[in-house]
Design an enzyme around this catalytic site. Structure first.
Site, PDB file in Angstrom:
ATOM      1  CB  SER A 330      17.848  23.011  10.850  1.00  0.00           C
ATOM      2  OG  SER A 330      17.199  21.766  11.062  1.00  0.00           O
ATOM      3  CG  ASP A 369      11.982  15.396   7.911  1.00  0.00           C
ATOM      4  OD1 ASP A 369      12.661  15.601   7.276  1.00  0.00           O
ATOM      5  OD2 ASP A 369      11.115  16.366   8.598  1.00  0.00           O
ATOM      6  CG  HIS A 375       9.245  17.883   4.461  1.00  0.00           C
ATOM      7  ND1 HIS A 375       8.712  19.185   4.945  1.00  0.00           N
ATOM      8  CD2 HIS A 375       9.914  17.364   5.595  1.00  0.00           C
ATOM      9  CE1 HIS A 375       9.222  19.403   6.349  1.00  0.00           C
ATOM     10  NE2 HIS A 375       9.980  18.429   6.743  1.00  0.00           N
ATOM     11  CB  CYS A 388      13.204  18.534   4.166  1.00  0.00           C
ATOM     12  SG  CYS A 388      13.247  16.736   3.796  1.00  0.00           S
TER      13      CYS A 388
END
Length: 630
Positions: A330, A369, A375, A388
């Site tokens: 991420s 996810d 989310h 997310c």
């Protein structure tokens, strides 16, 4: 008297004898003349025709040229902390040409001074590799007692002597070893690459890190002595001397305090920390753990000790900061988000709904996810702050792999950073062309989807990640990372700094786009829902960051990842990138902890400690108690 012998007979015998004697004299004279002529001819040949040759041989028997190796330059950190020095050392040396029976001499020496098998192996290897009239070291670092013991028996060993010199030493031990490197014995493969005249008498050369990359600067220039010797090769006097020129000292950008804290924060875990000055590219810390003590490598590490290092499952010899390849996870999302804005694929207000998974049209496979419940409605800021995955699945699909590749490459993803240490790897920023070239296969849409969250083929080094973060924080100014600050003349003590080098400047289509991403990264740390909010307690400065978790192995569609039931070395890697202060960035940090599971709880606190040290000189222990997102 015999009456038969007359007086005439007496006269006749005398004449014959006289003639015979005369003939003999003539023969002797001729023979003598021939010998004299031969001697004169030989003298003429030696003195006139071969005068130069025999004069040279005579001089060589009396005069020898001895190389004087230069003193190697010292290495300091940015604050003058000594990281590499030269210490006085006594070694036992043998000049093979002056020893009649080498094996017998070695055996006798072993009775006076302890000589190990490794010493003998090294001696014979050097003897074979480097034929020289200079002494070949047999034993290093003799004690005063050993020197005294040998001095008593010195007359018994022609061609053997104790030599005083300087030996490389690293007073901080393993600190910053992957940046500094070490010197070692010159081997056979390195000899053809060296200037033999300048390295005459030099036994060591930089093997890794700064010691290797700046070898020409650190080494200096060799000197020479013209020495008169006796028949046994013992020195009588010095006829002339050319003084060697010492190598230049190096001052690094690395701060030993930050470096020490970074390594201590990683502890016994495998990982890397890289801290960079945003404006100049100066590398403030380059930590890779576990490390190792470079001192045993200087004169040849014991085979058993080297085997323990080279076969260790933790790979302490491996420079993770420059060569460790990891999925960015991420931590890639801010860059991908910026690409979406700059390429007009999304706006800051554009939103997607996240139900906890994503599917490609016509396919049942679900790309999950990290948050199973999803989310909800997510814009770019929320997608970065809460990390997310679904938002970035959608964005990656909209961008396409080739546009994604082209934009990310501007930050240095997929290429070497050009740092002034050799050996770094370039990582991978995939594209359709890259896959055809590497695998001879087409690119599939699902591979674009996982690239959107820093998985799949994408691989980065911790150094690349730090440089990319600094470039983002610097508004697109991509600076070349550099470990060395400048050189110092050992005589004048004047320091000549190296100028910062700009690699490229990323075009900014809209400054507000960069502001949006930096603002979102600031909320990652300071926002109540930020994934790194746990490190913001008592933070005396503003920080922007992004957590990351990178999978080590794939999980099947219907399987669920269980950290507790997963072997430690198969757990996810923990990552975190950060810069501070958020409004006027000075420092950028990238942290990777192998199998650390969560960037928020494992990697982010380390970055906080590093920045505390940079800004405050007194680290504040962050209190971390958060749910563990990517």
């Amino acid at each position: 008297m015999d009456p038969r012998i007359t007086e005439k007979d007496h006269i006749r015998d005398y004449i014959r004898e006289t003639r015979l004697f005369g003939d003999r004299i003539k023969v002797a004279l001729v023979f003598t003349l021939v010998l004299v002529v031969a001697v004169i001819a030989r003298l003429v040949y030696l003195q006139i025709f071969n005068h130069e040759h025999y004069t040279t041989l005579s001089q060589n028997n009396r005069i020898s040229i001895v190389a004087i190796p230069p003193s190697r330059g010292l290495i300091y950190d940015r604050n003058g902390v000594l990281l590499a020095q030269n210490l006085p050392s006594f070694s036992l040396e043998i000049v093979p040409e002056q020893v009649k029976n080498l094996n017998a001499t070695l055996a006798e020496l072993g009775k006076i001074i302890a000589i190990s098998d490794s010493d003998l192996k090294r001696f014979r290897r050097v003897l074979y590799q480097k034929r020289t009239t200079n002494g070949v070291p047999l034993r290093f670092h003799l004690s005063e007692e050993e020197v005294a013991r040998f001095a008593i028996d010195r007359p018994r060993f022609p061609g053997v002597d104790v030599s005083a010199g300087l030996s490389r030493h690293y007073p901080m031990g393993s600190l910053a070893v992957h940046a500094i490197g070490y010197v070692g014995r010159i081997n056979e493969d390195e000899l053809p690459q060296l200037d033999t005249s300048n390295y005459s008498g030099t036994l060591h050369i930089g093997k890794a890190g700064i010691e290797k990359s700046y070898e020409d600067v650190l080494h200096g220039k060799v000197g020479f002595e013209q020495v008169e010797t006796n028949a046994q090769g013992r020195r009588l006097r010095i006829l002339s001397r050319t003084t060697p020129v010492s190598g230049k000292n190096l001052y690094l950008n690395i701060d030993a305090r930050i470096q020490n804290l970074a390594e201590a924060a990683l502890g016994e875990r495998r990982g890397a920390v890289v801290a960079i000055d945003v404006k100049t590219g100066a590398v403030l810390a380059l930590a890779s753990t576990p490390g190792y003590d470079p001192n045993p490598f200087v004169n040849g590490i014991d085979a058993k000790d080297y085997a323990a290092l080279s076969t260790s499952i933790d790979q302490p010899l491996y420079n993770r900061a420059l060569r460790g390849l990891y999925p960015p996870g991420s931590t890639a999302k801010p860059f991908i988000g910026l690409g979406g804005l700059e390429l007009n694929v999304v706006t800051p207000q554009h939103s997607n709904f996240c139900p906890g998974f994503f599917t490609l049209g016509g396919h049942s496979h679900r790309y999950r996810d990290w948050k199973k419940a999803g989310h909800g409605t997510v814009d770019l800021e929320k997608a970065i702050v809460e990390s997310c995955d679904v938002y970035f699945y959608n964005l990656a699909q909209a961008l396409g792999i080739d546009r994604l590749h082209d934009f990310m490459s501007q930050f240095g993803f997929g290429s070497r950073t050009q740092i002034d240490i050799s050996g770094e790897l370039g990582g991978v920023m995939p594209s359709q062309q890259w896959k055809r070239r590497s695998y001879n296969q087409p690119w599939y849409p699902g591979e674009t989807i996982i690239t959107g969250i820093g998985q799949g083929y994408t691989l980065v080094t911790p150094l690349q990640l730090a440089v990319a973060t600094a470039t983002l924080a610097n508004g697109g100014a991509h600076m070349k990372p550099r470990v060395v600050f400048g050189t110092q003349d050992p005589l004048s003590q004047a320091i000549t700094p190296l100028q910062p080098v700009s690699l490229n400047t990323i075009p900014v289509n809209k400054a507000a786009n960069w502001t949006s991403v930096i603002s979102a990264m600031t909320q990652v740390v300071h926002g109540a829902r930020g994934t790194a909010h746990g490190i913001s307690a008592n933070l005396a400065y503003s920080m922007g960051g992004k957590t990351g978790t990178a999978q080590v192995f794939g999980i099947k569609q219907n399987e669920k990842y269980s950290e507790k039931n997963t072997a430690e070395r198969l757990r996810d890697h923990a990552l975190f990138i950060a810069f501070a202060p958020a409004d006027q960035p000075q420092i950028a940090v990238a942290v990777i902890v192998e199998n650390g599971s969560h960037g928020a709880t494992t990697a982010a606190p380390i970055a906080r400690l590093v920045m505390d040290q940079y800004f405050l000189d007194h680290p504040v222990q962050a209190q971390v108690a958060v749910t563990a997102p990517p």
